[in-house]
Design a protein around this motif. Structure first.
Motif, PDB file in Angstrom:
ATOM      1  N   SER A  26     -40.539 -93.354   6.249  1.00  0.00           N
ATOM      2  CA  SER A  26     -40.131 -93.327   4.752  1.00  0.00           C
ATOM      3  C   SER A  26     -41.191 -93.739   4.163  1.00  0.00           C
ATOM      4  O   SER A  26     -42.456 -94.115   4.585  1.00  0.00           O
ATOM      5  CB  SER A  26     -38.925 -93.986   4.510  1.00  0.00           C
ATOM      6  N   ARG A  27     -41.261 -93.464   2.900  1.00  0.00           N
ATOM      7  CA  ARG A  27     -42.620 -94.126   2.050  1.00  0.00           C
ATOM      8  C   ARG A  27     -42.412 -95.425   1.586  1.00  0.00           C
ATOM      9  O   ARG A  27     -41.421 -95.787   1.940  1.00  0.00           O
ATOM     10  CB  ARG A  27     -42.674 -93.030   0.773  1.00  0.00           C
ATOM     11  N   ALA A 187     -29.558-102.430   3.696  1.00  0.00           N
ATOM     12  CA  ALA A 187     -30.635-100.983   3.782  1.00  0.00           C
ATOM     13  C   ALA A 187     -32.140-101.233   4.194  1.00  0.00           C
ATOM     14  O   ALA A 187     -32.551-100.463   4.741  1.00  0.00           O
ATOM     15  CB  ALA A 187     -30.563-100.322   2.525  1.00  0.00           C
ATOM     16  N   ALA A 188     -32.826-102.441   3.850  1.00  0.00           N
ATOM     17  CA  ALA A 188     -34.006-102.784   3.985  1.00  0.00           C
ATOM     18  C   ALA A 188     -34.357-102.653   5.546  1.00  0.00           C
ATOM     19  O   ALA A 188     -35.389-102.032   6.076  1.00  0.00           O
ATOM     20  CB  ALA A 188     -34.405-103.952   3.387  1.00  0.00           C
ATOM     21  N   GLY A 189     -33.366-103.173   6.274  1.00  0.00           N
ATOM     22  CA  GLY A 189     -33.659-103.001   7.753  1.00  0.00           C
ATOM     23  C   GLY A 189     -33.525-101.621   8.428  1.00  0.00           C
ATOM     24  O   GLY A 189     -33.826-101.435   9.487  1.00  0.00           O
ATOM     25  N   LEU A 190     -32.958-100.564   7.741  1.00  0.00           N
ATOM     26  CA  LEU A 190     -32.860 -99.267   8.241  1.00  0.00           C
ATOM     27  C   LEU A 190     -34.243 -98.574   8.602  1.00  0.00           C
ATOM     28  O   LEU A 190     -34.398 -97.751   9.151  1.00  0.00           O
ATOM     29  CB  LEU A 190     -32.113 -98.372   7.471  1.00  0.00           C
ATOM     30  N   HIS A 191     -35.231 -99.002   7.942  1.00  0.00           N
ATOM     31  CA  HIS A 191     -36.798 -98.628   8.059  1.00  0.00           C
ATOM     32  C   HIS A 191     -37.376 -98.894   9.456  1.00  0.00           C
ATOM     33  O   HIS A 191     -38.420 -98.506   9.652  1.00  0.00           O
ATOM     34  CB  HIS A 191     -37.534 -98.955   7.063  1.00  0.00           C
ATOM     35  N   PHE A 192     -36.739 -99.950  10.005  1.00  0.00           N
ATOM     36  CA  PHE A 192     -37.471-100.676  11.224  1.00  0.00           C
ATOM     37  C   PHE A 192     -36.826 -99.774  12.544  1.00  0.00           C
ATOM     38  O   PHE A 192     -35.751 -99.877  12.861  1.00  0.00           O
ATOM     39  CB  PHE A 192     -37.184-102.096  11.498  1.00  0.00           C
ATOM     40  N   TYR A 342     -30.423 -94.682   1.811  1.00  0.00           N
ATOM     41  CA  TYR A 342     -31.215 -93.824   2.858  1.00  0.00           C
ATOM     42  C   TYR A 342     -32.535 -93.490   2.302  1.00  0.00           C
ATOM     43  O   TYR A 342     -33.354 -92.548   2.462  1.00  0.00           O
ATOM     44  CB  TYR A 342     -30.489 -92.388   2.902  1.00  0.00           C
ATOM     45  N   GLY A 343     -33.095 -94.062   1.107  1.00  0.00           N
ATOM     46  CA  GLY A 343     -34.394 -93.881   0.399  1.00  0.00           C
ATOM     47  C   GLY A 343     -35.648 -94.637   1.052  1.00  0.00           C
ATOM     48  O   GLY A 343     -35.480 -94.992   2.125  1.00  0.00           O
ATOM     49  N   ASP A 344     -36.429 -94.421   0.213  1.00  0.00           N
ATOM     50  CA  ASP A 344     -37.840 -95.279   0.420  1.00  0.00           C
ATOM     51  C   ASP A 344     -37.691 -96.580   0.205  1.00  0.00           C
ATOM     52  O   ASP A 344     -36.748 -97.283  -0.119  1.00  0.00           O
ATOM     53  CB  ASP A 344     -38.935 -94.389  -0.149  1.00  0.00           C
ATOM     54  N   ALA A 345     -38.740 -97.346   0.481  1.00  0.00           N
ATOM     55  CA  ALA A 345     -38.906 -99.000   0.451  1.00  0.00           C
ATOM     56  C   ALA A 345     -39.928 -99.442  -0.421  1.00  0.00           C
ATOM     57  O   ALA A 345     -40.907 -98.759  -0.629  1.00  0.00           O
ATOM     58  CB  ALA A 345     -39.009 -99.328   2.057  1.00  0.00           C
ATOM     59  N   MET A 346     -39.783-100.547  -0.718  1.00  0.00           N
ATOM     60  CA  MET A 346     -40.691-101.441  -1.636  1.00  0.00           C
ATOM     61  C   MET A 346     -41.045-102.673  -1.132  1.00  0.00           C
ATOM     62  O   MET A 346     -40.313-103.476  -0.391  1.00  0.00           O
ATOM     63  CB  MET A 346     -40.062-101.749  -3.004  1.00  0.00           C
ATOM     64  N   LEU A 347     -42.332-103.024  -0.746  1.00  0.00           N
ATOM     65  CA  LEU A 347     -42.947-104.263  -0.356  1.00  0.00           C
ATOM     66  C   LEU A 347     -43.434-105.100  -1.268  1.00  0.00           C
ATOM     67  O   LEU A 347     -44.519-104.630  -2.147  1.00  0.00           O
ATOM     68  CB  LEU A 347     -43.868-103.990   0.711  1.00  0.00           C
TER      69      LEU A 347
END
Length: 350
Positions: A26-27, A187-192, A342-347
């Motif tokens: 994801s972005r 949801a943030a953990g879904l990107h790992f 289900y979207g993108d992430a921000m750090l």
């Protein structure tokens, strides 16, 4: 702050209805707190912002199949039951939401399953939509739980405006999920991905887990303009001594400590001491975080792009700064980042 300050125009097409093909592709929008710099990356590049000895805190709660569809006795009217939490395992009592609520009264029996093999009786009204159900089951507890969960569906968010599909069973769940009890995925953990976590180990970036069972409270619409008057619903949380020892060691060594998601941020801020150290906790939290707020332990946050007026957006703004995060959201919309679970992430980093 006021609720109206968290309004923004989100085009419907930017709400991700399905996850990215691969978790870590994801972005990623990187927001620097101490400058005006924004960077557009892919999520798998996130480790470039961390060093050996830095510490990630994950939420290992596990989503259970909380959405049931059944029929009401006699009339056969179709009803939806959303399981919130188990109240008494011995008596099979559950706290639930029902829809349509006006048709579901104390004493009604509800039937679930293709052959209506599971029956529940309404024994109490708790809120306008809330009910207490007693499932009428004589067999062993494990057998009952298996049957209940085999009938239930993955509780994907309502704003996705679709029914759960087989893919959601796996994708609306973190790969490290262990402790059953959530009805909303962190949801943030879904990107790992497993590959990304393996790369963390290779780089000696440490990580650990707390548990916060995400309920619907953080996603309930706020109905007051003055945010100080909003009351969050309580959620069960566990922070172990083992995690505290690791996090506090990283803190004392001045390492970067990253909260993976707003649920982790809430849990940490519930127990953190005035000297910035984490304390063990086995209990509940109803902490509501909104700007302005001083964070003493975590110095980076991974979070998804949230919907207008949401408490999750408020937490992100509290961490990154209201103006900076809302400005980043404007850029995200312009650049067509995907919003929602289900979207993108921000750090957000220093």
């Amino acid at each position: 702050m006021k609720l109206s300050q968290f309004k923004f125009n989100l085009p419907e097409e930017l709400i991700a209805k399905y996850p990215a093909a691969h978790r870590d592709e994801s972005r990623l929008l990187v927001v620097h707190k101490k400058s005006d710099q924004l960077e557009h990356k892919t999520f798998k590049e996130i480790l470039d912002y961390f060093n050996k000895g830095d510490f990630f805190i994950f939420n290992d709660t596990k989503v259970f199949p909380a959405r049931l569809f059944g029929n009401k006795e006699k009339t056969g009217a179709k009803i939806e039951v959303f399981l919130l939490r188990e109240l008494n395992p011995d008596q099979h009592l559950w706290d639930v939401l029902v829809n349509p609520a006006r048709k579901i009264r104390i004493g009604n029996k509800l039937y679930f399953g293709e052959n209506e093999e599971l029956v529940a009786e309404v024994i109490d009204n708790t809120t306008s939509r809330g009910r207490t159900l007693r499932f009428l089951y004589d067999g062993p507890y494990d057998e009952f739980k298996n049957q209940l969960f085999s009938i239930g569906e993955t509780p994907i968010p309502e704003y996705l405006e679709r029914n759960a599909e087989p893919e959601d069973v796996d994708r609306y769940q973190n790969i490290f999920a262990q402790k059953e009890g959530a009805v909303v995925a962190p949801a943030a953990g879904l990107h790992f991905s497993r590959e990304l976590m393996k790369r963390m180990e290779i780089r000696d970036i440490d990580f650990g887990y707390l548990t916060l069972h995400n309920g619907l409270g953080a996603y309930r619409m706020i109905d007051v303009e003055d945010l100080t008057k909003h009351k969050m619903e309580s959620e069960q949380m566990i922070i172990t001594e083992e995690l505290c020892d690791k996090v506090n060691k990283a803190k004392d060594e001045e390492r970067n400590i990253c909260a993976v998601g707003t649920s982790v941020l809430r849990a940490v801020e519930t127990t953190v001491s005035t000297d910035g150290h984490l304390k063990p906790r086995d209990g509940w939290t109803n902490k509501f975080i909104f700007p302005p707020y001083d964070f003493t332990l975590t110095n980076s946050l991974i979070t998804n792009f949230h919907l207008p007026y949401s408490t999750l957006l408020m937490m992100a703004c509290a961490f990154g700064g209201y103006e900076k995060v809302m400005s980043a959201y404007e850029v995200a919309i312009k650049e067509k980042y995907a919003f929602g679970a289900y979207g993108d992430a921000m750090l957000i980093v220093d």
